[in-house]
Design an enzyme around this catalytic site. Structure first.
Site, PDB file in Angstrom:
ATOM      1  N   SER A  52       5.499  -0.316   2.810  1.00  0.00           N
ATOM      2  CA  SER A  52       5.391  -1.228   1.563  1.00  0.00           C
ATOM      3  C   SER A  52       6.951  -2.262   1.447  1.00  0.00           C
ATOM      4  O   SER A  52       7.889  -1.213   1.404  1.00  0.00           O
ATOM      5  CB  SER A  52       5.157  -0.542   0.437  1.00  0.00           C
ATOM      6  OG  SER A  52       5.490  -1.082  -0.914  1.00  0.00           O
ATOM      7  N   HIS A 106       2.138  -3.320   4.097  1.00  0.00           N
ATOM      8  CA  HIS A 106       1.635  -3.169   2.622  1.00  0.00           C
ATOM      9  C   HIS A 106       2.212  -3.963   1.642  1.00  0.00           C
ATOM     10  O   HIS A 106       3.600  -4.097   1.502  1.00  0.00           O
ATOM     11  CB  HIS A 106       1.876  -1.713   2.149  1.00  0.00           C
ATOM     12  CG  HIS A 106       1.033  -1.285   0.865  1.00  0.00           C
ATOM     13  ND1 HIS A 106      -0.191  -0.901   0.857  1.00  0.00           N
ATOM     14  CD2 HIS A 106       1.522  -1.155  -0.333  1.00  0.00           C
ATOM     15  CE1 HIS A 106      -0.516  -0.832  -0.180  1.00  0.00           C
ATOM     16  NE2 HIS A 106       0.641  -0.637  -1.052  1.00  0.00           N
ATOM     17  N   ASP A 164       2.758  -5.136  -2.195  1.00  0.00           N
ATOM     18  CA  ASP A 164       2.431  -4.492  -3.601  1.00  0.00           C
ATOM     19  C   ASP A 164       2.493  -5.743  -4.683  1.00  0.00           C
ATOM     20  O   ASP A 164       3.536  -6.121  -4.756  1.00  0.00           O
ATOM     21  CB  ASP A 164       3.215  -3.464  -4.209  1.00  0.00           C
ATOM     22  CG  ASP A 164       3.028  -2.348  -3.601  1.00  0.00           C
ATOM     23  OD1 ASP A 164       1.717  -1.916  -3.288  1.00  0.00           O
ATOM     24  OD2 ASP A 164       3.756  -1.535  -2.585  1.00  0.00           O
ATOM     25  N   MET A 198       2.051  -7.018  -8.383  1.00  0.00           N
ATOM     26  CA  MET A 198       2.055  -6.439  -9.609  1.00  0.00           C
ATOM     27  C   MET A 198       2.075  -7.816 -10.671  1.00  0.00           C
ATOM     28  O   MET A 198       3.084  -8.590 -10.397  1.00  0.00           O
ATOM     29  CB  MET A 198       2.964  -5.666  -9.932  1.00  0.00           C
ATOM     30  CG  MET A 198       3.109  -4.309  -8.924  1.00  0.00           C
ATOM     31  SD  MET A 198       4.268  -3.291  -9.254  1.00  0.00           S
ATOM     32  CE  MET A 198       4.606  -1.958  -7.756  1.00  0.00           C
ATOM     33  N   HIS A 232      -2.149  -5.019  -1.877  1.00  0.00           N
ATOM     34  CA  HIS A 232      -2.608  -4.128  -2.999  1.00  0.00           C
ATOM     35  C   HIS A 232      -2.504  -4.655  -4.273  1.00  0.00           C
ATOM     36  O   HIS A 232      -1.159  -4.927  -4.714  1.00  0.00           O
ATOM     37  CB  HIS A 232      -1.813  -2.659  -2.661  1.00  0.00           C
ATOM     38  CG  HIS A 232      -1.742  -1.816  -4.029  1.00  0.00           C
ATOM     39  ND1 HIS A 232      -0.972  -0.716  -4.068  1.00  0.00           N
ATOM     40  CD2 HIS A 232      -2.852  -1.493  -4.775  1.00  0.00           C
ATOM     41  CE1 HIS A 232      -1.423   0.127  -5.327  1.00  0.00           C
ATOM     42  NE2 HIS A 232      -2.563  -0.604  -5.472  1.00  0.00           N
ATOM     43  N   MET A 257      -2.318  -4.889  -8.181  1.00  0.00           N
ATOM     44  CA  MET A 257      -2.066  -4.068  -9.199  1.00  0.00           C
ATOM     45  C   MET A 257      -2.185  -5.235 -10.467  1.00  0.00           C
ATOM     46  O   MET A 257      -1.111  -5.216 -11.022  1.00  0.00           O
ATOM     47  CB  MET A 257      -0.762  -2.960  -9.308  1.00  0.00           C
ATOM     48  CG  MET A 257      -1.030  -2.081  -8.164  1.00  0.00           C
ATOM     49  SD  MET A 257       0.413  -1.327  -7.669  1.00  0.00           S
ATOM     50  CE  MET A 257       0.862  -2.593  -6.508  1.00  0.00           C
ATOM     51  N   MET A 284      -3.928   6.843  -4.843  1.00  0.00           N
ATOM     52  CA  MET A 284      -2.458   6.667  -5.342  1.00  0.00           C
ATOM     53  C   MET A 284      -1.966   8.188  -5.380  1.00  0.00           C
ATOM     54  O   MET A 284      -2.693   8.898  -6.060  1.00  0.00           O
ATOM     55  CB  MET A 284      -2.355   6.060  -6.800  1.00  0.00           C
ATOM     56  CG  MET A 284      -2.777   4.583  -6.911  1.00  0.00           C
ATOM     57  SD  MET A 284      -1.916   3.480  -5.545  1.00  0.00           S
ATOM     58  CE  MET A 284      -0.129   3.767  -5.913  1.00  0.00           C
ATOM     59  N   ASP A 329      -1.280   6.085  -0.893  1.00  0.00           N
ATOM     60  CA  ASP A 329      -0.051   5.098  -1.355  1.00  0.00           C
ATOM     61  C   ASP A 329       0.670   5.748  -2.423  1.00  0.00           C
ATOM     62  O   ASP A 329       0.195   6.228  -3.363  1.00  0.00           O
ATOM     63  CB  ASP A 329      -0.645   3.714  -1.759  1.00  0.00           C
ATOM     64  CG  ASP A 329       0.330   2.753  -2.166  1.00  0.00           C
ATOM     65  OD1 ASP A 329       1.467   3.021  -1.818  1.00  0.00           O
ATOM     66  OD2 ASP A 329       0.131   1.926  -2.967  1.00  0.00           O
TER      67      ASP A 329
HETATM   68  C1  DX5 Z   1       3.334   1.926  -6.336  1.00  0.00           C
HETATM   69  C2  DX5 Z   1       3.329   1.059  -4.973  1.00  0.00           C
HETATM   70  C3  DX5 Z   1       3.522   1.638  -3.770  1.00  0.00           C
HETATM   71  C4  DX5 Z   1       4.956   2.155  -3.368  1.00  0.00           C
HETATM   72  C5  DX5 Z   1       5.105   3.052  -2.367  1.00  0.00           C
HETATM   73  O1  DX5 Z   1       3.236   1.210  -7.282  1.00  0.00           O
HETATM   74  O2  DX5 Z   1       1.911   0.576  -5.072  1.00  0.00           O
HETATM   75  O3  DX5 Z   1       2.981   0.946  -2.394  1.00  0.00           O
HETATM   76  O4  DX5 Z   1       5.608   0.807  -3.279  1.00  0.00           O
HETATM   77  O5  DX5 Z   1       6.555   3.039  -2.295  1.00  0.00           O
HETATM   78  P1  DX5 Z   1       7.014   4.613  -2.013  1.00  0.00           P
HETATM   79  O6  DX5 Z   1       6.529   5.019  -0.616  1.00  0.00           O
HETATM   80  O7  DX5 Z   1       8.679   4.367  -1.907  1.00  0.00           O
HETATM   81  O8  DX5 Z   1       6.505   5.754  -2.981  1.00  0.00           O
HETATM   82 ZN    ZN Z   2       0.761  -0.025  -2.922  1.00  0.00          ZN
END
Ligand code: DX5
Ligand code: ZN
Length: 218
Positions: A9, A34, A36, A38, A67, A69, A138, A174
């Protein structure tokens, strides 16, 4: 059994050097990237959107695992695919019509997946199994990298692998992956492993990826 795929990620990478981060990921033999996304509403944090995915696409030919969110992902999925996403996953409870959102992602030309938060039972995934390419669990409540894995999620890997047996759906996990808990995830048949801090904060990220893949702790 196929080797687990590692999807680092970039949330844990240096945001001022993303081009370098994806180039390194290729060198380090990572499988997917990956991303993220948000929105500060579905989760209490804000990261980046389509322009980042588009910039990453210009800098790598790696598989981009996006991903979302965000609230009402259906508003943006086509634009993420156009920006270069190979896979778009979203949280079904954030969408007004999760099935229509899956169709939108697929008809835009990408793979589609749903994500289950730690408190959402695997039974929710049942009606999606024959419609998605990926079901992602998750291991933490989403919002931040570097959180501690919630141990109860481990059993959900087995449950989902059982539910998806014989099909083509990949089970991804994840959040909270470490060199210590990765071996058990692999034993349970996990297909794709996201790792943020375990890769980017490791003294030797290339070695960390190799260890995660092999289920080794050192
Ligand atoms: C959490 C994210 C993950 C996160 C993973 O909200 O969706 O992808 O960045 O990071 P680690 O592996 O450090 O938990
Ligand atoms: Zn993620």
């Amino acid at each position: 059994m196929a080797e687990v795929l590692i999807a680092p990620s970039i949330l844990s990478a240096d945001f001022a050097a993303m081009g370098e981060a994806v180039k390194n990921l290729k060198k380090w033999n990572a499988d997917w990237v990956h991303c993220d996304v948000m929105d500060g509403e579905f989760v209490p944090n804000i990261t980046f959107g389509m322009p980042m995915v588009e910039a990453l696409r210009r800098n790598t030919d790696m598989f981009l695992d996006v991903h979302l969110m965000i609230v009402k992902p259906e508003r943006y999925v086509e634009r993420f695919v156009r920006a270069g996403a190979d896979l778009v996953t979203f949280h079904p409870e954030a969408s007004e019509d999760a099935f229509a959102t899956i169709d939108k992602i697929k008809s835009s030309g990408a793979k589609a997946g749903i994500v289950l938060n730690p408190d959402i039972p695997c039974s929710v995934a049942k009606e999606f199994v024959d419609k998605v390419d990926v079901i992602m669990l998750m291991g933490v409540f989403p919002g931040f990298g570097g959180q501690k894995f919630i141990p109860e999620v481990m059993e959900k890997i087995t449950e989902l692998k059982e539910m998806t047996k014989g099909g083509k759906v990949l089970v991804e996990l994840d959040g909270g992956v470490t060199l210590d808990n990765a071996p058990e995830m692999i034993r349970r048949g996990l297909d794709v492993m996201v790792a943020g801090n375990a890769v980017f904060k490791a003294p030797d990220p290339c070695m960390a990826i190799e260890c995660l893949k092999k289920g080794r702790t050192a």
